[in-house]
Design an enzyme around this catalytic site. Structure first.
Site, short mmCIF file in Angstrom:
data_model
loop_
_atom_site.label_atom_id
_atom_site.label_comp_id
_atom_site.label_asym_id
_atom_site.label_seq_id
_atom_site.Cartn_x
_atom_site.Cartn_y
_atom_site.Cartn_z
N ASP A 32 -25.62 0.48 -9.86
CA ASP A 32 -25.76 1.15 -8.59
C ASP A 32 -25.00 2.31 -8.73
O ASP A 32 -25.17 3.37 -9.45
CB ASP A 32 -25.43 0.10 -7.56
CG ASP A 32 -25.57 0.72 -6.33
OD1 ASP A 32 -26.30 1.61 -5.90
OD2 ASP A 32 -25.22 -0.07 -5.04
N ARG A 71 -31.10 -16.08 -6.09
CA ARG A 71 -30.85 -15.94 -7.33
C ARG A 71 -31.78 -16.37 -8.35
O ARG A 71 -32.10 -16.02 -9.46
CB ARG A 71 -29.59 -16.38 -7.90
CG ARG A 71 -28.26 -15.65 -7.34
CD ARG A 71 -26.85 -16.13 -8.10
NE ARG A 71 -25.66 -15.79 -7.28
CZ ARG A 71 -25.02 -14.66 -7.39
NH1 ARG A 71 -25.70 -13.64 -8.10
NH2 ARG A 71 -24.03 -14.26 -6.54
P1 XMP Z 1 -21.92 -0.64 -8.62
O1 XMP Z 1 -21.93 0.10 -7.41
O2 XMP Z 1 -20.42 -1.16 -8.88
O3 XMP Z 1 -22.67 -2.06 -8.27
O4 XMP Z 1 -22.62 -0.12 -9.87
C1 XMP Z 1 -22.84 -3.12 -9.33
C2 XMP Z 1 -22.97 -4.19 -8.67
O5 XMP Z 1 -23.35 -4.12 -7.28
C3 XMP Z 1 -24.20 -5.13 -6.87
N1 XMP Z 1 -25.55 -4.84 -6.46
C4 XMP Z 1 -26.59 -5.62 -5.91
N2 XMP Z 1 -26.94 -6.74 -5.89
N3 XMP Z 1 -28.85 -6.43 -4.97
C5 XMP Z 1 -27.99 -7.28 -5.31
O6 XMP Z 1 -28.23 -8.54 -5.17
C6 XMP Z 1 -28.68 -5.13 -5.13
O7 XMP Z 1 -29.75 -4.33 -4.75
C7 XMP Z 1 -27.63 -4.57 -5.64
N4 XMP Z 1 -27.15 -3.20 -5.84
C8 XMP Z 1 -25.74 -3.57 -6.57
C9 XMP Z 1 -24.48 -5.94 -8.33
O8 XMP Z 1 -23.62 -7.08 -8.33
C10 XMP Z 1 -23.92 -5.08 -9.42
O9 XMP Z 1 -23.35 -5.59 -10.40
#
Ligand code: XMP
Length: 192
Positions: free
Chosen positions: A107, A169
């Site tokens: 993300d 999950r």
């Molecule tokens: P970052 O911002 O650190 O985010 O790159 C990565 C982590 O955030 C969670 N994440 C999500 N989890 N649906 C989810 O269930 C989503 O759309 C989502 N977007 C981010 C995920 O744990 C990932 O490792």
């Protein structure tokens, strides 16, 4: 389709095909100089990457060790990252090893950066990163992964290891939930 699901973003059929492709590429890139499959240490970021990592490792031909790291970004029923918090690291000594860091979704990139830094500090021989999903347009320019399954739009997704409030999950497809389910009006709503 599950009653809480609005639409499928990536189907189980596409996931399976792509996981096989990623495994072929990873096996190729990690082969020993003599052409033998070599050895790799997989570090899945728990909890989200457990399903993806479980499928991926069974497609890899080399000797495999696994060391996990547990990170929380979304405590409770929220879709807004609070920033990654390292809860547990159980990957032991990675000095001199070929390491593949595996996460569910890229993300902002904060999680991958944090764990990458942690592993890099222990002196692996090689360190590559693999994510199943990348949200389009969310990362700053210098953050990417070596292996990327799918680019997806910036929507909150669950299934295939990804959760909302620790549920969903187990859904086999990657899906977007109905707004009602996200608001806590779904049958599986929980107080936390
Ligand atoms: P970052 O911002 O650190 O985010 O790159 C990565 C982590 O955030 C969670 N994440 C999500 N989890 N649906 C989810 O269930 C989503 O759309 C989502 N977007 C981010 C995920 O744990 C990932 O490792």
């Amino acid at each position: 389709m599950h009653e809480d699901v609005e639409r499928v973003i990536v189907s189980r059929r596409r996931i399976a095909a792509r996981v096989a492709e990623l495994a072929r590429q990873i096996a190729h890139d990690h082969a020993a100089p003599d052409g033998s499959p070599g050895e790799i240490t997989i570090v899945p970021v728990l909890t989200g990457a457990m399903v993806f990592a479980a499928d991926l490792i069974r497609r890899l031909p080399m000797r495999i060790r696994i060391g996990v790291v547990t990170v929380s970004s979304y405590p409770g029923r929220t879709v807004t990252s609070q920033g990654p918090a390292l809860l547990h690291s159980g990957f032991g000594d990675l000095a001199g090893r070929n390491v593949l860091l595996v996460d569910d979704i890229l993300d902002t990139g904060a999680t991958l950066s944090m764990v990458h830094g942690l592993i890099q500090a222990s002196g692996p021989a090689t360190l590559r990163t693999c994510v199943l999903l990348r949200k389009i347009g969310r990362q700053s320019r210098d953050i990417t992964a070596d292996y990327i399954g799918f680019d997806i739009p910036d929507v909150f997704v669950v299934g295939y290891g990804l959760d909302f409030g620790d549920y969903h999950r187990n859904l086999p497809d990657i899906v977007k939930l109905r707004p009602a389910a996200m608001a806590g009006a779904g049958r599986h709503a929980e107080a936390r």
